[in-house]
Design a protein around this motif. Structure first.
Motif, PDB file in Angstrom:
ATOM      1  N   VAL A   1      36.681  38.422  49.357  1.00 33.05           N
ATOM      2  CA  VAL A   1      35.813  38.198  48.196  1.00 33.05           C
ATOM      3  C   VAL A   1      35.814  39.412  47.282  1.00 33.05           C
TER       4      VAL A   1
ATOM      5  N   VAL B   1      38.314  39.326  44.325  1.00 34.10           N
ATOM      6  CA  VAL B   1      38.251  38.336  43.250  1.00 34.10           C
ATOM      7  C   VAL B   1      38.244  39.046  41.904  1.00 34.10           C
TER       8      VAL B   1
ATOM      9  N   ASP C   1      41.335  34.680  48.127  1.00 33.50           N
ATOM     10  CA  ASP C   1      40.091  35.304  47.679  1.00 33.50           C
ATOM     11  C   ASP C   1      39.228  34.309  46.899  1.00 33.50           C
TER      12      ASP C   1
ATOM     13  N   TYR D   1      35.520  33.162  48.169  1.00 34.89           N
ATOM     14  CA  TYR D   1      34.404  33.326  47.233  1.00 34.89           C
ATOM     15  C   TYR D   1      33.646  32.011  47.069  1.00 34.89           C
TER      16      TYR D   1
ATOM     17  N   LEU E   1      28.141  38.738  47.576  1.00 35.83           N
ATOM     18  CA  LEU E   1      28.326  38.237  46.209  1.00 35.83           C
ATOM     19  C   LEU E   1      27.879  39.261  45.172  1.00 35.83           C
TER      20      LEU E   1
ATOM     21  N   ARG F   1      30.464  41.835  44.673  1.00 35.73           N
ATOM     22  CA  ARG F   1      31.559  41.354  43.841  1.00 35.73           C
ATOM     23  C   ARG F   1      31.243  41.555  42.362  1.00 35.73           C
TER      24      ARG F   1
END
Length: 872
Positions: free
Chosen positions: A746, A749, A828, A832, A868, A871
């Motif tokens: 992730v 990304v 990825d 995600y 998250l 990210r």
């Protein structure tokens, strides 16, 4: 007149006296000069000297120095110089009897220097063409390693004498008796030349041997873990200098559809066409003694049989099965017209010339060390691939491995192996198989890891089928023993065959002589047709060995049958049966140490069954296929098989608590449950299959996509939450692992990790010639292939290889290397997507799940949110 005569007579008489006196003085002077020693004699006069001599050459050991007296007639001849470990103070650092390094050399006299040159044997050309002879001389000469000053000629000027002490007392990598690896261990050693000394010297018709006592400081590593650090190791090394045959063996060209060891070559065409690659197989010079009888189909002995000498240090009960294992291969040679092609003898006790450490003798050696294995090694003439020497090393603890295999793979059906020590007949049968496998390597055969996949799994439960074929078409596979057979399958054969149909086929292909063939190429046409006839038949398929990168699930070690899921179900059922009964079977084990070791190996066996299925996921069946014959070079594992494998694997991980049998494991003391370790290990491997899924889906007409794979894994691991049922401890462990493993992909990304430019850089090619372009075009240019070869990627399965050379198919193979598919990878994106879906699901579950599950879901929600947020 007379007055004149008398004075002249006196003068003449006086003159005669002077002449006589001068002659006497001259004769005396000449006599003194004759007595004065020349340079040759001066080397040895007044010194302690040991000399040995043969038709080959003479050795002088003088005051700790070694002199070669090499006849001029052998200068320029090809020789092999190899080091064998004769004695060792540490078998972890160096294995007694091993010959890890050898040099292909020649000695050349240039002015007053003898040069030691390595022989450049890889590049070849038509040397009958004067222009090509000059090209080879200018561009591919023999490099000079060392130079030795000529100290003297022999009195008859037939030989030169030079000091080679430094050759045997210097830390020369190409001549080191230390292997880079012994068993599972990496070895690094540094010699102490000042403390090393020369030992016994011997001379024979075609070789000489020199013993040296060598002192090393050694480091030994197991992976990155230091095992020995700066340990003093003393070796006695036997260096053999052997003349290679002047009359070369007729070489045989390789075919990449047949698994043999190879010597690679490259040919420069005189027409100026592309330089071509080809290979010679490794094989013994097995030629019929009576050619006419052979032509008429009469069994005939070879001119020179293959003789293996068996170490007298072996335990007495091992000697007979070792000999039987070696002699099994005579059956295959008999089918091609040879009798007694292989002979076995004990180490001679009445032959003073015999030396097991001399390269002249091929030996089976006993290694008193704890490694649970046996190994083979061969030495060949690099010009032709002729096998000159072979060795098998049998480690003491191979019996422990055999005990484990037989109990953990066959105890469900064979009561005789349910014991701490195998019965003698079972141990002999198992040891014979191990030696036969190693002898196959000594004959030039590679592993064939695809062999066992030729058999339908349920056929391994058939009495008639297994009695005929055993467990595999080739003992060169790692098929081991019949773990598929169930407790009720009475009479089923539990062992591999004596020799499989593939083994006999390869011996025929390698060793059938063609007395009437005019050239190597004419032979190759016949042999290629033989392989063409078997193309598409799985019994004769060769599957190359895979190392770290497992693409082909049908070419794995330690597996059985054509269906890993079904074979795994049978194998796991047997392990459950064994674990329930092992306490009753193993007696005289008060400390439970033996059962603990068995249990450790049982968990590894279970994990192996799981991994055999895991390699279906993203798997690609790989074959060497010649155009116009049946088969496909590559074929992705069918989508439904990949999907079923994911579901089967996750189900096994959820239901793996049987492995933690409390009645057994509580006897071992404090420790982490084995099922936890297996789950973590297999889940890590499952996530690592994403790149393979991407590549496989790109090649498939009905792909198992990365999106589907990510969803299947997610839904399987989070099934308890998605289905609204209470979670188990196993569910929670797997869910935590899933989120932890999702963090890394992730994080990529939106990054440039998988950009076209980075992929091109990985291949050292330009973007317009990148992976996708060439995949669509179905080929790579010769220039790019050269660059890929430098990267170790010469065997990319979906790329059209250069045209077959020398009229035979293919010029070799190697390990299946990693296929760099970064430009295709997009896992990825899907990780995600699934983490976002997981977060949304957990936001609801923390409010609706059973009370006892809510702390776990809150923690997992926080973890998902953090991934998250990181990210962003």
């Amino acid at each position: 007149m007379r007055k004149w005569i008398i004075p002249n007579m006196v003068f003449i008489l006086l003159l005669s006296g002077f002449c006589s006196l001068g002659s006497e003085r001259k004769a005396k002077k000449n006599k003194q000069e004759e007595k004065r020693p020349g340079k040759y004699e001066q080397l040895f006069k007044g010194k302690t000297c040991t000399t040995v001599s043969s038709d080959f050459m003479t050795l002088h050991k003088v005051d700790g120095k070694l002199y070669f007296e090499m006849p001029l007639r052998v200068l320029g001849r090809e020789m092999l110089l190899a080091s064998t470990v004769a004695k060792t103070s540490n078998n972890m650092a160096a294995v007694c009897g091993s010959t890890p390094n050898a040099m292909h050399i020649r000695f050349v006299l240039e002015d007053s220097t003898v040069q030691l040159r390595t022989v450049a044997s890889t590049m070849t050309a038509n040397l009958e063409n004067e222009r090509m002879k000059q090209v080879m001389k200018q561009g591919y000469g023999d490099p000079i390693l060392f130079g030795y000053k000529v100290l003297a000629y022999t009195p008859d000027s037939s030989a030169v004498v030079f000091d080679v002490t430094s050759l045997f007392h210097t830390d020369i990598a190409q001549l080191s008796p230390l292997a880079k690896m012994t068993g599972r261990y990496d070895v690094q050693g540094h010699m102490k030349p000042a403390q090393s000394r020369l030992g016994e010297i011997k001379a024979f018709d075609d070789n000489v041997s020199i013993r040296s006592t060598l002192l090393y400081t050694v480091n030994v590593w197991y992976s990155i873990i230091p095992v020995l650090r700066q340990v003093a190791v003393t070796l006695e090394a036997n260096r053999t200098l052997m003349l290679l045959p002047e009359e070369k063996m007729h070489p045989r060209l390789s075919d990449s559809r047949v698994g043999t060891f190879l010597t690679d070559k490259r040919y420069i065409p005189e027409e100026g066409n592309d330089i071509r690659s080809y290979s010679y197989i490794h094989r013994w010079r097995v030629e019929p003694k009576d050619v006419e009888a052979y032509r008429q189909g009469v069994l005939t002995e070879p001119v020179k049989p293959i003789v293996m000498y068996v170490d007298t240090d072996f335990p007495e009960s091992w000697k007979e099965p070792i000999k039987k294992g070696i002699l099994r291969w005579n059956k295959a040679f008999e089918k091609i017209g040879f009798k007694n092609a292989i002979r076995v003898e004990d180490f001679p006790t009445d032959d003073p010339g015999f030396d097991p450490d001399n390269l002249k003798y091929s030996c089976v050696r006993y290694v008193p060390y704890t490694h649970e294995n046996a190994e083979a090694i061969v030495r060949v003439d690099p010009m032709t691939g002729e096998i000159l020497n072979a060795g098998i090393f049998v480690y003491n603890n191979v019996t422990w491995a055999l005990n484990n295999w037989r109990l953990l793979q066959t105890a469900q059906l064979d009561p005789s192996v349910r014991t701490k020590k195998m019965p003698d007949d079972i141990m002999s049968e198992s040891l014979e198989y191990v030696i036969a496998h190693e002898m196959g390597h000594c004959l030039g055969l590679m592993h064939n890891m695809a062999a066992s996949s030729a058999f339908p799994v349920d056929s391994l439960r058939s009495v008639s089928f297994t009695r005929k074929y055993g467990t595999t078409p080739s003992i060169m596979d790692y098929a081991r023993f019949n773990y598929v057979a169930q407790p009720g399958d009475k009479g089923v054969k539990l062992t591999p065959p004596d020799l499989g149909v593939y083994d006999e086929y390869v011996i025929k292909w390698m060793y059938t002589p063609f007395p009437d063939a005019s050239s190597v190429q004419e032979e190759a046409k016949i042999l290629e047709a033989w392989v063409d006839e078997k193309a598409g038949d799985p019994m004769y398929r060769y599957g190359r060995e895979q190392d770290r990168n497992r693409y082909d699930p049908s070419a794995l070690e330690e597996d059985l049958g054509d269906d890993a899921l079904k074979a795994g179900d049978y194998g796991i059922a047997n392990l459950k049966y064994i674990i329930e009964n092992i306490n009753d079977w193993i007696e005289e084990d008060v400390s439970a140490e033996h059962r603990k070791q068995l249990y450790s190996n049982l968990t590894k066996q279970y994990e192996r069954y799981l991994m055999n299925v895991l390699y279906n996921i993203g798997g690609i069946y790989l074959n060497q296929v010649k155009e116009g014959t049946p088969g496909e070079k590559f074929r992705p594992v069918p989508r439904e098989v990949q999907k079923a494998s994911v579901n089967w694997l996750l189900r096994q991980l959820r239901e793996g608590a049987w492995l933690d049998n409390r009645d057994l494991v509580d006897r071992f003391g404090l420790g982490i449950p084995a099922s936890w370790r297996v789950r973590t290990s297999v889940l890590n491997a499952l996530f690592n299959r994403a790149a393979c899924v991407t590549l496989s889906s790109h090649l498939s007409d009905d792909p198992y996509t990365m999106n589907e794979f990510a969803e299947d894994v997610y839904r399987g691991i989070w099934a308890s939450a998605l289905e609204g049922r209470a979670s188990t401890r196993t569910d929670r462990l797997m869910q935590r692992t899933w989120l932890s493993k999702s963090r890394m992909p992730v994080s990529y990304v939106g990054g440039n990790r998988f950009s076209l430019q980075s992929a091109a850089s990985a291949y050292a090619v330009t973007p317009e010639e990148s992976w996708v372009y060439n995949l669509e075009q179905g080929h790579l240019t010769e220039e790019i292939m050269e660059r890929l070869w430098e990267q170790g990627l010469e065997n990319i399965p979906h790329v059209r290889q250069p045209e077959a050379e020398w009229t035979n198919f293919g010029h070799g193979y190697g390990w299946q290397g990693e296929v760099n598919s970064k430009v295709l990878n997009n896992e990825d994106v899907y990780f995600y997507k699934m983490v976002r879906e997981c977060r949304d699901m957990l936001e609801k579950k923390v409010l609706t799940a059973p009370e006892e599950d809510r702390p776990h879901y809150r923690a997992m929600l926080l973890m998902a949110q953090k991934i998250l947020i990181e990210r962003k």
